[in-house]
Design a protein around this motif. Structure first.
Motif, PDB file in Angstrom:
ATOM      1  N   VAL A  62       0.840  -1.201   0.000  1.00  0.00           N
ATOM      2  CA  VAL A  62       0.000   0.000   0.000  1.00  0.00           C
ATOM      3  C   VAL A  62       0.874   1.250   0.000  1.00  0.00           C
ATOM      4  CG1 VAL A  62      -1.950  -1.077   1.202  1.00  0.00           C
ATOM      5  CG2 VAL A  62      -0.157   0.014   2.539  1.00  0.00           C
ATOM      6  N   ARG A  63       0.286   2.354  -0.443  1.00  0.00           N
ATOM      7  CA  ARG A  63       0.968   3.649  -0.394  1.00  0.00           C
ATOM      8  C   ARG A  63       0.154   4.555   0.515  1.00  0.00           C
ATOM      9  NH1 ARG A  63       1.514   6.674  -5.169  1.00  0.00           N
ATOM     10  NH2 ARG A  63       3.693   7.115  -4.704  1.00  0.00           N
ATOM     11  N   ILE A  64       0.813   5.126   1.523  1.00  0.00           N
ATOM     12  CA  ILE A  64       0.111   5.953   2.496  1.00  0.00           C
ATOM     13  C   ILE A  64       0.768   7.343   2.538  1.00  0.00           C
ATOM     14  CG2 ILE A  64      -0.568   6.187   4.919  1.00  0.00           C
ATOM     15  CD1 ILE A  64      -1.893   3.756   3.676  1.00  0.00           C
ATOM     16  N   GLY A  65      -0.009   8.359   2.228  1.00  0.00           N
ATOM     17  CA  GLY A  65       0.513   9.722   2.221  1.00  0.00           C
ATOM     18  C   GLY A  65       0.712  10.266   3.625  1.00  0.00           C
ATOM     19  N   ALA A  66       1.691  11.136   3.756  1.00  0.00           N
ATOM     20  CA  ALA A  66       2.010  11.711   5.070  1.00  0.00           C
ATOM     21  C   ALA A  66       0.869  12.568   5.623  1.00  0.00           C
ATOM     22  CB  ALA A  66       3.286  12.545   4.970  1.00  0.00           C
ATOM     23  N   LEU A  67       0.007  13.091   4.742  1.00  0.00           N
ATOM     24  CA  LEU A  67      -1.091  13.935   5.215  1.00  0.00           C
ATOM     25  C   LEU A  67      -2.315  13.127   5.616  1.00  0.00           C
ATOM     26  CD1 LEU A  67      -0.989  16.822   2.592  1.00  0.00           C
ATOM     27  CD2 LEU A  67      -0.452  17.013   5.025  1.00  0.00           C
ATOM     28  N   SER A  68      -2.275  11.835   5.370  1.00  0.00           N
ATOM     29  CA  SER A  68      -3.481  11.034   5.591  1.00  0.00           C
ATOM     30  C   SER A  68      -3.769  10.819   7.071  1.00  0.00           C
ATOM     31  CB  SER A  68      -3.342   9.676   4.912  1.00  0.00           C
ATOM     32  OG  SER A  68      -2.347   8.921   5.583  1.00  0.00           O
ATOM     33  N   GLY A  69      -2.806  11.121   7.908  1.00  0.00           N
ATOM     34  CA  GLY A  69      -3.031  10.971   9.343  1.00  0.00           C
ATOM     35  C   GLY A  69      -3.019   9.528   9.800  1.00  0.00           C
ATOM     36  N   ILE A  70      -2.537   8.651   8.961  1.00  0.00           N
ATOM     37  CA  ILE A  70      -2.485   7.234   9.327  1.00  0.00           C
ATOM     38  C   ILE A  70      -1.164   6.935  10.034  1.00  0.00           C
ATOM     39  CG2 ILE A  70      -2.379   4.875   8.401  1.00  0.00           C
ATOM     40  CD1 ILE A  70      -5.089   6.032   8.081  1.00  0.00           C
ATOM     41  N   ALA A  71      -1.262   6.326  11.208  1.00  0.00           N
ATOM     42  CA  ALA A  71      -0.054   5.945  11.939  1.00  0.00           C
ATOM     43  C   ALA A  71       0.348   4.540  11.497  1.00  0.00           C
ATOM     44  CB  ALA A  71      -0.309   5.987  13.436  1.00  0.00           C
ATOM     45  N   ARG A  72       1.588   4.450  11.061  1.00  0.00           N
ATOM     46  CA  ARG A  72       2.109   3.218  10.493  1.00  0.00           C
ATOM     47  C   ARG A  72       1.899   1.999  11.405  1.00  0.00           C
ATOM     48  NH1 ARG A  72       6.210   2.771   6.605  1.00  0.00           N
ATOM     49  NH2 ARG A  72       6.937   0.635   6.606  1.00  0.00           N
ATOM     50  N   ASP A  73       2.319   2.114  12.663  1.00  0.00           N
ATOM     51  CA  ASP A  73       2.223   0.969  13.573  1.00  0.00           C
ATOM     52  C   ASP A  73       0.776   0.570  13.819  1.00  0.00           C
ATOM     53  OD1 ASP A  73       4.905   0.903  13.690  1.00  0.00           O
ATOM     54  OD2 ASP A  73       5.089   1.838  15.668  1.00  0.00           O
ATOM     55  N   ALA A  74      -0.082   1.570  13.957  1.00  0.00           N
ATOM     56  CA  ALA A  74      -1.493   1.275  14.194  1.00  0.00           C
ATOM     57  C   ALA A  74      -2.098   0.572  12.983  1.00  0.00           C
ATOM     58  CB  ALA A  74      -2.260   2.563  14.495  1.00  0.00           C
ATOM     59  N   LEU A  75      -1.653   0.963  11.789  1.00  0.00           N
ATOM     60  CA  LEU A  75      -2.185   0.311  10.589  1.00  0.00           C
ATOM     61  C   LEU A  75      -1.705  -1.135  10.498  1.00  0.00           C
ATOM     62  CD1 LEU A  75      -3.909   0.514   8.068  1.00  0.00           C
ATOM     63  CD2 LEU A  75      -1.907   1.343   6.825  1.00  0.00           C
ATOM     64  N   LEU A  76      -0.432  -1.359  10.828  1.00  0.00           N
ATOM     65  CA  LEU A  76       0.103  -2.727  10.801  1.00  0.00           C
ATOM     66  C   LEU A  76      -0.663  -3.617  11.781  1.00  0.00           C
ATOM     67  CD1 LEU A  76       3.933  -1.963  10.619  1.00  0.00           C
ATOM     68  CD2 LEU A  76       2.504  -2.964   8.817  1.00  0.00           C
ATOM     69  N   PHE A  77      -0.882  -3.075  12.955  1.00  0.00           N
ATOM     70  CA  PHE A  77      -1.607  -3.801  13.990  1.00  0.00           C
ATOM     71  C   PHE A  77      -3.043  -4.089  13.533  1.00  0.00           C
ATOM     72  CE2 PHE A  77      -4.288  -3.635  17.825  1.00  0.00           C
ATOM     73  CZ  PHE A  77      -3.738  -4.701  18.530  1.00  0.00           C
ATOM     74  N   SER A  78      -3.688  -3.047  12.993  1.00  0.00           N
ATOM     75  CA  SER A  78      -5.069  -3.201  12.531  1.00  0.00           C
ATOM     76  C   SER A  78      -5.164  -4.215  11.392  1.00  0.00           C
ATOM     77  CB  SER A  78      -5.630  -1.869  12.047  1.00  0.00           C
ATOM     78  OG  SER A  78      -5.580  -0.927  13.077  1.00  0.00           O
ATOM     79  N   TRP A  79      -4.143  -4.216  10.554  1.00  0.00           N
ATOM     80  CA  TRP A  79      -4.155  -5.150   9.422  1.00  0.00           C
ATOM     81  C   TRP A  79      -4.137  -6.596   9.916  1.00  0.00           C
ATOM     82  CZ3 TRP A  79      -5.581  -5.755   4.729  1.00  0.00           C
ATOM     83  CH2 TRP A  79      -5.116  -6.843   3.991  1.00  0.00           C
ATOM     84  N   ASP A  80      -3.309  -6.855  10.911  1.00  0.00           N
ATOM     85  CA  ASP A  80      -3.248  -8.217  11.463  1.00  0.00           C
ATOM     86  C   ASP A  80      -4.612  -8.633  12.005  1.00  0.00           C
ATOM     87  OD1 ASP A  80      -0.637  -8.388  10.772  1.00  0.00           O
ATOM     88  OD2 ASP A  80       0.165  -7.991  12.774  1.00  0.00           O
ATOM     89  N   MET A  81      -5.261  -7.686  12.676  1.00  0.00           N
ATOM     90  CA  MET A  81      -6.588  -7.989  13.233  1.00  0.00           C
ATOM     91  C   MET A  81      -7.613  -8.180  12.132  1.00  0.00           C
ATOM     92  SD  MET A  81      -7.265  -5.982  16.777  1.00  0.00           S
ATOM     93  CE  MET A  81      -8.335  -4.867  15.949  1.00  0.00           C
ATOM     94  N   ALA A  82      -7.639  -7.238  11.198  1.00  0.00           N
ATOM     95  CA  ALA A  82      -8.667  -7.241  10.150  1.00  0.00           C
ATOM     96  C   ALA A  82      -8.543  -8.463   9.252  1.00  0.00           C
ATOM     97  CB  ALA A  82      -8.581  -5.952   9.327  1.00  0.00           C
ATOM     98  N   SER A  83      -7.306  -8.869   8.975  1.00  0.00           N
ATOM     99  CA  SER A  83      -7.110  -9.930   7.978  1.00  0.00           C
ATOM    100  C   SER A  83      -7.099 -11.331   8.600  1.00  0.00           C
ATOM    101  CB  SER A  83      -5.799  -9.687   7.226  1.00  0.00           C
ATOM    102  OG  SER A  83      -4.705  -9.739   8.121  1.00  0.00           O
ATOM    103  N   ALA A  84      -7.165 -11.386   9.948  1.00  0.00           N
ATOM    104  CA  ALA A  84      -6.936 -12.651  10.661  1.00  0.00           C
ATOM    105  C   ALA A  84      -7.700 -13.849  10.089  1.00  0.00           C
ATOM    106  CB  ALA A  84      -7.244 -12.485  12.138  1.00  0.00           C
ATOM    107  N   GLU A  85      -8.969 -13.672   9.779  1.00  0.00           N
ATOM    108  CA  GLU A  85      -9.732 -14.840   9.317  1.00  0.00           C
ATOM    109  C   GLU A  85     -10.100 -14.726   7.855  1.00  0.00           C
ATOM    110  OE1 GLU A  85     -12.770 -15.649  12.225  1.00  0.00           O
ATOM    111  OE2 GLU A  85     -11.184 -16.341  13.574  1.00  0.00           O
ATOM    112  N   SER A  86      -9.197 -14.162   7.088  1.00  0.00           N
ATOM    113  CA  SER A  86      -9.495 -13.962   5.672  1.00  0.00           C
ATOM    114  C   SER A  86      -8.462 -14.684   4.814  1.00  0.00           C
ATOM    115  CB  SER A  86      -9.438 -12.466   5.359  1.00  0.00           C
ATOM    116  OG  SER A  86      -8.086 -12.041   5.349  1.00  0.00           O
ATOM    117  N   ILE A  87      -8.589 -14.535   3.502  1.00  0.00           N
ATOM    118  CA  ILE A  87      -7.601 -15.123   2.593  1.00  0.00           C
ATOM    119  C   ILE A  87      -6.225 -14.485   2.778  1.00  0.00           C
ATOM    120  CG2 ILE A  87      -9.200 -15.798   0.759  1.00  0.00           C
ATOM    121  CD1 ILE A  87      -8.285 -13.167  -0.640  1.00  0.00           C
ATOM    122  N   ALA A  88      -6.191 -13.338   3.463  1.00  0.00           N
ATOM    123  CA  ALA A  88      -4.918 -12.648   3.679  1.00  0.00           C
ATOM    124  C   ALA A  88      -4.388 -12.870   5.095  1.00  0.00           C
ATOM    125  CB  ALA A  88      -5.073 -11.163   3.397  1.00  0.00           C
TER     126      ALA A  88
END
Ligand SMILES: Nc1nc2c(ncn2[C@@H]2O[C@H](COP(=O)(O)OP(=O)(O)O)[C@@H](O)[C@H]2O)c(=O)[nH]1
Ligand SMILES: [Mg+2]
Ligand SMILES: [Zn+2]
Lengths: 115, 224
Positions: free
Chosen positions: A31-57
């Motif tokens: 993914v590409r995340i812009g600096a203005l998007s207000g997305i915190a890298r670590d929080a996104l990584l953590f959220s991704w693990d949670m969100a994708s846990a029971e999926s094809i990813a």
């Protein structure tokens, strides 16, 4: 702060693309995340693990490309990169530039799947 | 394990942007001006809305949607004006999105509106990303928040057409530096319109209400 909903939307995009191509497993997502998007890298990584846990990813790696802010300076007639915390001022001539060229990205670029 | 790369190239905001475009089309048809209010918690959104609803009552048909993570207090405060008000409790979400607005509208029947105000969740980061189909995005910051606020949250100020500097009644007491505030606003949005006001003592309220009235009138004319 909305990393979890971003992660869920990412997963939607990935699942949709996978379904279209008959893909059953995803091992990494770019993914590409812009600096203005207000997305915190670590929080996104953590959220991704949670969100994708029971999926094809499940267990997949999220590879984040940070995109720095760029504006188009009307005075210099060039693209410029403002220093963080200075607003959107041209670092060369000091003019304020309302036109954001880069830095708002929230994009899925690609996924890696078993060949 | 051998891997291959599959390109996707999708914008995560695509779905929200599509829903927002549908809302915008719907409000264009009904001639309803939509105002999205953004700020940090406590900048004075609810107080300004209370005062705005009170002063415009009888002149225009106005409704308000209020986003809050937990309580319904703001909606209760606003409902006292007699205007139709609906709360959107966002729970974990730190912002409103176009889908929430669409769903709230589907369950709510405020009747025909000349203007719809949306009080976003108090936060200057997340709401900036989400188009709600609004005509006017107004960002509030109060004289107590520090003149460099726009530099810390460039996207919220860059995507707003109007900056409301609130609580101007206490500007002197807190040593508010007007020039510094304007400088940082212009650094992220050179052409942003700036109105200083106080919902407490009424200063600047006429400028704000006139600006709204002008926009309400031209929106309803365009709909005919
Ligand atoms: N002095 C002063 N205080 C204000 C003004 N507007 C709001 N406040 C106070 O600021 C606090 C937060 O206001 P509120 O409207 O709830 O902010 P919100 O979180 O942005 O909705 C309350 O204690 C208000 O009474 C104003 O114009 N002047
Ligand atoms: Mg409020
Ligand atoms: Zn320049």
């Amino acid at each position: 702060m909305h990393e979890l909903s971003v992660a869920l939307t990412l997963l939607d995009g990935v699942s949709e693309a996978a379904l279209r191509d008959g893909i059953e497993r995803v091992t990494a997502v770019h993914v590409r995340i812009g600096a203005l998007s207000g997305i915190a890298r670590d929080a996104l990584l953590f959220s991704w693990d949670m969100a994708s846990a029971e999926s094809i990813a499940a267990g997949s790696e999220l590879r984040i490309e940070d995109v720095p802010v760029a504006v188009f300076c009307e005075r210099c007639k060039r693209e410029r990169s403002p220093a963080p915390g200075t607003g959107l001022l041209c670092p060369v001539c000091g003019a304020a530039s309302p036109t954001i060229v880069r830095g708002r990205e929230l994009q899925i670029v690609a996924m890696e799947v078993p060949a | 394990m051998k891997l291959r790369v599959v390109e996707i190239q999708a914008n995560i905001m695509r779905k929200n942007d599509a829903l927002a475009a549908a809302l915008r089309a719907r409000f264009a048809k009904s001639g309803t001006l939509v105002v999205n209010l953004l700020s940090s918690p406590g900048s004075g959104k609810t107080t300004l809305l209370e005062e705005t609803l009170r002063r415009l009552a009888g002149r225009y048909r106005i409704g308000a949607l209020v986003g809050d993570q937990a309580t319904e207090n703001d909606a209760l405060r606003l409902a006292r004006s007699g205007a139709p008000v609906r709360q959107i409790t966002t729970a974990a979400e730190c912002r409103l999105d176009a889908d929430m607005i669409g769903k709230a509208l589907a369950e709510w029947n405020p009747g025909p509106l000349d203007a719809l105000f949306i009080e976003n969740v108090g936060n200057l980061i997340c709401p900036a990303e989400y188009d709600l189909g609004e005509d006017l995005r107004a960002v509030l910051f109060s004289v107590t928040e520090g003149e460099d606020k726009p530099l810390k949250y460039p996207l919220a100020f860059n995507t707003s057409q109007l900056a409301l500097i609130t609580k101007i009644d206490i500007a002197q007491a807190v040593g508010f530096d007007r020039q510094a505030a304007e400088r940082s606003l212009r650094a992220v949005h050179p052409s942003i319109e700036i109105v200083e006001l106080s919902a407490r003592n009424g200063q600047g309220m006429d400028t704000w209400l006139e600006l709204l009235a002008r926009r309400i009138e031209s929106k309803s004319l365009a709909a005919v």
